[in-house]
Write a protein that holds these residues in place. Structure first.
Motif, PDB file in Angstrom:
ATOM      1  N   LYS A  26     -36.235 107.762 -13.841  1.00  0.00           N
ATOM      2  CA  LYS A  26     -34.994 108.085 -14.544  1.00  0.00           C
ATOM      3  C   LYS A  26     -35.270 109.123 -15.607  1.00  0.00           C
ATOM      4  N   ASN A  76     -33.487 111.724 -18.610  1.00  0.00           N
ATOM      5  CA  ASN A  76     -32.349 112.065 -19.465  1.00  0.00           C
ATOM      6  C   ASN A  76     -32.700 113.328 -20.251  1.00  0.00           C
ATOM      7  N   GLN A 113     -25.538 117.114 -21.628  1.00  0.00           N
ATOM      8  CA  GLN A 113     -26.223 115.883 -21.275  1.00  0.00           C
ATOM      9  C   GLN A 113     -26.412 115.860 -19.758  1.00  0.00           C
ATOM     10  N   GLU A 129     -28.301 113.375 -16.722  1.00  0.00           N
ATOM     11  CA  GLU A 129     -29.059 112.196 -16.325  1.00  0.00           C
ATOM     12  C   GLU A 129     -29.323 112.265 -14.827  1.00  0.00           C
TER      13      GLU A 129
END
Length: 864
Positions: free
Chosen positions: A434, A436, A456, A458
């Motif tokens: 994962k 970010n 942003q 992700e």
């Protein structure tokens, strides 16, 4: 639990966990008993420096060995059991006896007989003889791969995988961390034979820096992979094999590093073996800073200034027409990186073993980029009725954060059906990563704020890999290999962008993407040898399914759903001929595929800034490569040489199209496209040479030619008329370039070595781009301390601060010069301590035949 909490737990508990494991290992060791004895000749005289090997009859894991001292005595710790004791010594016959070890104590004297030619020979003493065990060659050539051992690379001590790769033959590392093989960047990375969460989702420079050099056992360079390997990676495969100590008892090492730019690291590799169990723990982490700069100068050509009243044409109202732009950027990053891997191997029986392992990796980064843009342009002055040359200063301040958390679990079963080589290996790997990334961007023009962007992103990657490999020997020289592999990858992207400016493109970057791919692969290989001629024939069938669900949140934007299916055969042929014992000719061919990266196919994958926009291509297709090699391998005591002629032909090659949709704006788009063909041919020469006991040389030379073809067409809006028109960019070009690397190691004495490492990378030219040459020199020094239990190393990367890249790009309406330096000069010092791993660096006095010929020691191969 968030990532910060995980990092805190990891940093606080690592030391305690190390002590717990050490205590557990020592508890196992306490169950052994202390055994001593003496080796004597037929006259009952002690035999010094004899090798005594205890082979346990029930389990090889309990075996051990020792060397007698000057008085013919030895001592070691063994588990109780039945042992075959083998004694070997110079000028004596090999002797084997069997004994039952039940308790601690002296097992008495074992007598060995001298060789007939050694009877009653007069002897004399010689002084200070250096141990002459053959050293491990750092570079080894096999039928379908080349193996590099980084343990002798002093320059990369205390560094990371990226530092190690900079010294691997046939491999180049660019200033931005891009890895290439023989001039091509489509390299496939594997960890212990499979994709790994250690390298993250995009295999970028941060991923390469997350694996410490001290955890790497060897690197397999597979320039032309056989059908047994997955077909992706048209330039080849780099298989990173991590350390798993196989020594009995408790073993390990801990390495600490300090450096500048500020770098701190602490890494440990621990293992122990007890009966049928082998446990290992590798882990560590650290903090590092880096700084790179990027300068770009763009000159616009053919600027058309109206000669009529601008009010007569509504499309030629007073506006800025840029003619020259200078951009200077400095990017500072601050990274925290931690990883731990642990696992075990359990020998269910002598023929069956079970292995289980897990990996956790976490990465946190903060970066600050300041981009200064100086524009020189023309502006129409209605009062004076003329165009005036003016200028502006735009500063872009970007503060970004990124973090990555990755997990991986592996389980495998290995079974030997017999002692003839019939084996079955089954494995399953589950991975999750994962990422970010976010940034806060403030832009000012002439010191006045004009916009603020917030981004942003992700991304989540989930991977399942299942493998089954079977080997069946046929006779003594033939073997059939077959296997199946399943890859299931799911990449999810979620992007958000907000800005105070009225930018019509920004809504496109508010999107979600679900990218899924599944590969089913089957392979069959047959290898055999007839006299001096060996061959390996194989074929691999891969069925690929790719699904892309793209949902743009901009108004009036319909979702895009795309499905692609491929079924391809990838044959491979490997031939070898042994000209003599150490001379071999190698000929091979394979077909490969270059699958687009997932984010290359997302229409708007991520937002960087308003002047440089990356635009994905959902219709991007794979590229296919046919690769041919003819090599010759010579191996001698003092040198090895491996020249290889190669040729690669790629179709539907992926190129990066850089263009301006609107000629009146200085906004550049970059878009990947399938275009034409790409041919590479050249000579890849690798060699090692040890002319003296204190001097070792390793070098590589890659001389290659290239030829690309293809013309890309795109649409742009004319600066004056505002009408759409079709432009083209010609990628056709050819030329010749080179890569040179030389590594020289000087052994000052038996415990101290220094190393110089230099490389040169020649320039390249295409129809619209020139890349200048690049060179650098590195230095390293290593000193063995604490009677072989410790090593202290020091290195300087890029002594003269020359490791930078300069590229000139040109088209019909602009010329752009770009200068980039990924990391300036840096240095570090590291200290390694080894547990139960002594290193004998000198052999004491020994008897020598006075009738034998003296040697001066130049032929002796000691450890580097």
């Amino acid at each position: 639990m968030n990532q910060t909490e995980i990092i805190n737990i990891f940093t606080k508990k690592t030391l305690g966990l190390t002590f717990v494991l050490s205590a557990a290992a020592l508890a196992f060791a306490q169950e052994k008993v202390s055994i001593s004895g003496t080796i004597v000749n037929k006259n009952n005289q002690p035999v010094p420096y004899a090798s005594v090997t205890f082979s346990n009859k029930s389990s090889k894991l309990l075996s051990d060995a020792a060397l007698t001292d000057e008085r013919g005595q030895y001592k070691l710790n063994l588990a109780p059991g039945n042992y075959d004791i083998t004694v070997e010594a110079i000028d004596y016959k090999r002797s084997i006896v069997n004994k039952q070890i039940a308790a601690a104590g002296n097992i008495g004297a074992l007598s060995i007989e001298p060789e007939a030619s050694a009877t009653n020979i007069k002897t004399q003493d010689i002084q200070g003889v250096v141990i002459t065990a053959a050293s491990t060659k750092p570079y080894k050539v096999e039928l379908d791969k080349k193996t590099y051992d980084p343990s002798q690379d002093i320059v990369s001590k205390g560094g990371n995988l990226q530092d190690v790769l900079a010294n691997v033959p046939s491999v180049s590392v660019d200033t931005d961390g891009t890895v290439s093989m023989r001039g091509s960047t489509n390299v496939k990375f594997l960890i212990n034979g499979k994709p790994s969460a250690l390298l993250g989702i995009d295999d970028g420079a941060n991923a390469l820096q997350s694996i410490p050099a001290d955890q790497i056992e060897r690197i397999e360079v597979i320039t032309n992979p056989s059908s047994k390997f997955e077909a992706s990676g048209t330039s080849g495969i780099l298989n990173i094999i991590l350390k798993k100590n196989k020594k009995v008892g408790f073993n390990g090492n801990v390495t600490g590093t300090l450096g500048y730019f500020p770098r701190t690291a602490l890494n440990a590799n621990l293992s122990w073996r007890k009966n049928n169990w082998t446990w290992f723990l590798n882990g560590g982490g650290g903090y590092s800073e880096s700084q790179n700069k990027n300068n770009t100068e763009t000159t616009y050509h053919n600027i058309v200034l109206p000669t009529v009243d601008p009010n007569a044409n509504p499309f030629i109202q007073p506006r800025d027409i840029p003619s020259h732009q200078l951009q200077n950027s400095t990017n500072k990053t601050y990274n925290n990186n931690y990883n731990v891997s642990a696992g075990f191997v359990y020998d269910i029986s002598e023929k069956t073993s079970l292995n289980l392992s897990g990996v956790v990796r976490t990465f946190e980064g903060n970066n600050n980029e300041i981009l200064d843009t100086y524009n020189t342009f023309y502006r129409y002055d209605q009062n004076l009725n003329r165009w005036n040359q003016m200028g502006s200063f735009v500063q872009r301040d970007s503060d970004g954060e990124s973090n990555n958390l990755a997990f991986q679990g592996d389980i495998g079963l290995d079974h030997k059906f017999d002692d003839k080589g019939q084996n079955l290996a089954i494995s399953l790997s589950v991975q999750r990563s994962k990422n970010n990334n976010g940034s806060d961007i403030l832009e000012t023009e002439n010191m006045i704020p004009v916009l603020q962007d917030i981004t942003q992103r992700e991304s989540v990657n989930k991977t399942l890999i299942g493998k089954a490999d079977y080997e069946l020997p046929i006779g003594e020289k033939s073997k059939i290999e077959a296997g199946y592999r399943l890859d299931i990858n799911n990449n999810q992207y979620d992007n958000f962008v907000d800005s105070t400016s009225d930018n019509p493109f920004l809504p496109n970057y508010n999107n979600t993407t679900d990218y899924r791919e599944m590969f089913n692969a089957f392979y069959l290989q047959f290898r055999s040898k007839i006299g001096s001629f060996g061959y390996q024939l194989g074929v691999r069938d891969e069925l690929s399914n790719v699904k892309i669900n793209y949902d743009n949140l901009a108004p009036d934007f319909a979702p895009i759903n795309k499905t692609k299916n491929y079924n391809n055969l990838f044959p491979s042929i490997f031939l070898s001929y042994d000209v003599s014992k150490d001379n071999q000719i190698l000929v091979n061919y394979s077909r490969r595929i270059d699958r687009p990266r997932s984010f290359f196919m997302v229409p708007f994958p991520s937002y960087s800034n308003s002047q440089n926009i990356f635009e994905g291509n959902i219709d991007l297709n794979p590229s296919y490569v046919d690769s041919y090699e003819v090599g010759y391998n010579i191996s001698r005591k003092k040198f090895t040489i491996n020249p290889t002629l190669y040729y690669r032909h790629a179709t539907d090659d992926t190129k990066m199209l850089v263009y301006r949709p609107d000629e009146s704006e200085n906004v550049f788009y970059t878009r990947p496209i399938n275009l034409g063909s790409d041919d590479r041919y050249g000579l890849d020469l690798n060699f090692t040479y040890d002319p003296l006991s204190w001097l070792k040389i390793m070098g590589s030379l890659d001389l290659f030619g290239y030829k690309t073809s293809g013309i890309a067409y795109y649409t742009t809006r004319d600066a004056e008329t505002r009408e759409l028109k079709t432009e083209s960019m010609d990628f056709t070009g050819d030329g010749f370039s080179s890569r040179v690397r030389l590594n020289t190691t000087f052994k000052i004495d038996k415990t101290f070595s220094v190393q110089l490492q230099g490389f040169y990378r020649g320039g390249q030219k295409t129809a619209n781009q020139n890349t200048e040459d690049m060179y650098a020199l590195n230095f390293g020094a290593s000193k063995t301390i604490w009677k072989g239990d410790g090593t202290i190393s020091f290195n300087i990367q890029d002594i003269f601060n020359t490791r930078s890249r300069e590229i000139l790009t040109f088209s019909s309406d602009y010329t752009r010069r770009n200068y980039m330096q990924w990391q300036p000069r840096q240095f570090s010092i590291s200290l390694t301590y080894r547990f139960k791993q002594g290193e004998k660096v000198e052999q004491p006095k020994k008897k020598k035949d006075i009738n034998a010929n003296d040697t001066n020691g130049d032929d002796q191969q000691g450890p580097m």
